[in-house]
Design an enzyme around this catalytic site. Structure first.
Site: not given
Length: 390
Positions: A95-96
């Site tokens: 998620d990054e």
């Protein structure tokens, strides 16, 4: 990405949008939340909140089991959008993402305009339920910290011009990489807050961290652009929070055999050997049992399984253990197979595989061709979960 796992579920199931949602690692009332939507977070539900506690905090909460493969597919879809509109340099995690800014986007106004375009593109091409917070900085550390200052759907920047005042409200362990043990070391060095840390002499930070990473960390807080150093893998491990049907110690032992096979296969895939095997067992009672044993560096699955069995026998000598909540195996003291010394007594030449290691490689090749688990090393118990579902 903001509440990424929960947002993906809301994207796939529109009826969940605007409602409190939590993602669990296992389908069980005894489990914990691994993610929560912002609607659930408003009631105090966080990562690690037990399912029963989450129900008390938020009576209307909706639970969904984690589907990591689905989240990876969305991760790749977001990455594709970002890379078409900007320069994607790293996928940091599921998620990054990290982008490099160039041209007009190197100005604050240009970066803000780029962020607006990226948010619109992700919403249009991946889904409107997917939102992200962006952080701008002269290095990856300040950009990461800036990205966490305004959530959800925010945009912030950090640079020497607004540092350390802009993050003076944070506590030390709000910063990435500051563990509890490191925070205690900082306290002993009379560093109690973020502004003091930012103004620390980088050479002093090296002493506190007991490595050059402390100096790198403080120099980045001060705005220096320091490239990310390649990481060196220290071990190979697998762990699992067990579903209720696998919490009997005998079933847990079989899950441990499966985890050992998976870890050893990854070790061989990277051409490495391990000189230590460790077993961790956590019980529903709250107690934990951890043991390890050193060995001649190897990548032989059968050998690691014998060590796994020996450690379980050591555990049982104290009496039949109670229900097992989670367990994990770790292969550490790793090195490249090509760097392994020979053994005159075996006899074994440097970098030469043992018979057991050759068998393990053959099993890997057969399983790769005909399907994972086509050949197993005796009885084990697969336990698909967070990283296998979806």
């Amino acid at each position: 990405m903001n509440s990424f796992f929960a947002s993906v579920e809301q994207q796939l199931e529109p009826a969940l949008r605007g409602k409190p949602v939590a993602i669990t690692a296992v389908d069980s009332e005894a489990g914990a939340c691994v993610a929560a939507s912002y609607e659930a977070k408003a009631f105090g539900v966080r990562n690690g909140t037990r399912v029963a506690e989450a129900r008390l905090l938020c009576p209307g909460i909706i639970f969904r089991a984690s589907r990591h493969r689905v989240y990876v597919r969305f991760n790749l879809a977001v990455a594709d959008v970002l890379d078409r509109h900007a320069e994607l340099t790293h996928i940091r995690s599921v998620d990054e993402f990290q982008l490099a800014l160039s041209g007009e986007a190197q100005t604050l106004e240009g970066a803000a305009a780029l962020v607006t375009r990226l948010k619109a593109a992700v919403a249009a091409e991946v889904g409107p339920a997917l939102r992200f917070s962006a952080g701008i900085g002269p290095n990856h550390l300040l950009a990461k910290i800036a990205g966490k200052l305004e959530k959800p759907d925010g945009f912030q920047w950090l640079a020497p011009e607004n540092m350390p005042e802009r993050i003076a409200h944070l506590v030390l362990d709000d910063l990435p990489g500051i563990s509890r043990a490191l925070k205690e070391r900082l306290y002993r060095a009379r560093v109690f807050d973020v502004p003091t840390l930012c103004q620390l002499d980088p050479r002093h930070a090296r002493q506190i961290w007991r490595s050059v990473e402390g100096e790198r960390f403080v120099r980045m807080l001060q705005g220096m652009d320091i490239p990310i150093m390649p990481t060196v893998r220290g071990g190979y491990g697998n762990s699992k929070v067990l579903s209720p049907e696998f919490r009997d110690p005998r079933k847990a032992y079989q899950v441990g055999r499966w985890l050992t096979e998976k870890a050893a296969a990854r070790l061989r895939r990277d051409g490495r050997v391990a000189g230590r095997f460790s077993l961790t067992v956590s019980f529903l009672s709250g107690q934990s049992w951890v043991r390890g044993v050193s060995c001649f560096p190897t990548q032989d699955t059968s050998f690691f399984l014998r060590l796994h069995r020996a450690l379980w026998r050591a555990l049982w000598r104290g009496g039949r253990p109670g229900p097992v909540l989670s367990m994990g195996v770790n292969l550490t003291n790793v090195d490249l197979l090509t760097a392994r010394q020979g053994d005159l007594l075996a006899p074994l030449a440097p970098a030469e595989r043992t018979r057991g290691e050759e068998v393990s490689v053959a099993v890997d090749q057969i399983n790769a061709r005909f399907g994972d688990g086509m050949i197993r090393y005796g009885v084990n118990q697969t336990h698909p979960g967070f990283f296998e579902r979806g």
